[in-house]
Write a protein that holds these residues in place. Sequence first.
Motif, short mmCIF file in Angstrom:
data_model
loop_
_atom_site.label_atom_id
_atom_site.label_comp_id
_atom_site.label_asym_id
_atom_site.label_seq_id
_atom_site.Cartn_x
_atom_site.Cartn_y
_atom_site.Cartn_z
N LYS A 1 9.02 3.42 -16.23
CA LYS A 1 10.41 2.86 -15.84
C LYS A 1 11.26 3.89 -15.03
O LYS A 1 11.73 3.52 -13.90
CB LYS A 1 11.27 2.49 -17.02
N ILE A 2 11.23 5.28 -15.27
CA ILE A 2 11.89 6.23 -14.76
C ILE A 2 11.41 6.38 -13.26
O ILE A 2 12.20 6.28 -12.37
CB ILE A 2 11.70 7.53 -15.43
N VAL A 3 9.93 6.25 -13.08
CA VAL A 3 9.67 6.40 -11.82
C VAL A 3 9.90 5.32 -10.87
O VAL A 3 10.21 5.45 -9.72
CB VAL A 3 7.84 6.59 -11.96
N ILE A 4 9.78 4.14 -11.57
CA ILE A 4 10.15 2.94 -10.57
C ILE A 4 11.50 2.81 -10.12
O ILE A 4 11.73 2.75 -8.96
CB ILE A 4 9.80 1.78 -11.46
N GLU A 5 12.59 3.51 -11.08
CA GLU A 5 13.84 3.26 -10.86
C GLU A 5 14.28 4.48 -9.53
O GLU A 5 14.92 4.31 -8.79
CB GLU A 5 14.72 3.70 -11.87
N LYS A 6 13.51 5.61 -9.96
CA LYS A 6 14.01 6.74 -9.36
C LYS A 6 13.54 6.66 -7.65
O LYS A 6 13.74 7.23 -6.74
CB LYS A 6 13.40 8.08 -9.62
N LYS B 1 2.07 12.84 -9.74
CA LYS B 1 1.53 14.15 -9.84
C LYS B 1 2.42 15.32 -10.28
O LYS B 1 2.03 16.26 -10.72
CB LYS B 1 1.35 14.33 -8.40
N GLU B 2 3.99 15.00 -10.40
CA GLU B 2 4.73 15.61 -10.95
C GLU B 2 5.05 15.70 -12.53
O GLU B 2 5.74 16.06 -13.28
CB GLU B 2 5.94 15.75 -10.31
N ILE C 1 0.93 -1.16 0.00
CA ILE C 1 -0.06 -0.09 0.09
C ILE C 1 0.87 1.37 0.15
O ILE C 1 0.57 2.09 -0.56
CB ILE C 1 -0.95 0.10 1.21
N GLU C 2 1.93 1.32 0.69
CA GLU C 2 2.71 2.17 0.83
C GLU C 2 3.61 2.76 -0.68
O GLU C 2 3.66 3.80 -1.11
CB GLU C 2 3.90 2.10 1.70
N GLN C 3 3.88 1.59 -1.16
CA GLN C 3 4.71 1.54 -2.55
C GLN C 3 3.63 2.28 -3.72
O GLN C 3 3.68 3.06 -4.42
CB GLN C 3 5.16 0.42 -2.87
N ILE C 4 2.29 1.79 -3.42
CA ILE C 4 1.32 2.32 -4.47
C ILE C 4 0.97 3.73 -4.14
O ILE C 4 0.94 4.56 -5.02
CB ILE C 4 0.04 1.71 -4.07
N SER C 5 0.95 4.32 -2.88
CA SER C 5 0.87 5.49 -2.85
C SER C 5 2.23 6.51 -3.08
O SER C 5 1.91 7.41 -3.71
CB SER C 5 0.80 5.98 -0.99
N THR C 6 3.22 5.62 -3.15
CA THR C 6 4.56 6.51 -3.74
C THR C 6 4.31 6.64 -5.11
O THR C 6 4.78 7.58 -5.51
CB THR C 6 5.77 5.61 -3.36
#
Length: 266
Positions: A228-233, A114-115, A103-108
């Motif tokens: 992919k970028i969001v996952i890695e970052k 949003k950006e 759940i925390e990772q989904i929130s992340t």
Amino acid sequence: PHNNNSEPNTVITYRDCLDRLLRVVGKKVAIKIEPITIEKYLNKLSKTYEPDSIKLFLAVFMLIYNKGVLWRLIPNNPFSGTISKPKNNKMKRKNNMDEILSIEQISTLINAYKEKNVYQRAGIYLALGCGLRKSEIRGLKTADIDFETNTIKIERQINSISKDNYKIEGEKGPKDDSYRTIIAPEFVIQPLREIIFARKIISKDGYIFFNPDTQRPVSKNFFNYTLKIVIEKNNLPNISFHDLRHLNASLLVNDGTDIHSVVHTL
């Protein structure tokens, strides 16, 4: 390598593989193509394609040469037993979808988008918040969204269709005829509202996610690069866009967790 009784999709698949092969080997005489050339190409494919897709290409490639032997165009198949299947370098995904993202990772993930560009954000939110397939998202039109009731009609997808024995992209009904109207969370509706009411360029066919240069729906890889970028970052598990759909159905529903409550915790 197909016969007259082959299904149209089979013919399309063979032709697609053959076209790819010709782009790699060019005008070389078939018998003079080196195994190393094919192995390098298979390794290149392994960086972006699943192992089953690469196995299909290799299978069609071998069928072509076996047919050449059968027709006595070449004395033997020079690649028989000489090409090794490339290893899958992608991170192996867990079979238990409940363990892919917490759940925390989904929130992340939701917060990170949003950006991002509003089109990227809307696509990810539609998959995660409504369980839509990528092909269904690409097929959405402005008329499908009802902002008064926060509902979305799923009436089409953009996918491969057969035309003159060639594979092209076009509209078709949803997979398994799953025509439906769904209630979308507000966090999904918000970027759609922004896209539809704020954009300056309108698709002549009403597509929400479209390329302004071609006036056609965005490519099927449109959402992949940013994900992919969001996952890695954010140091998240290596999931695919399609996994987001399963997360909506498996993680959130089966655990009794509502996507609305996840968003409200941000």
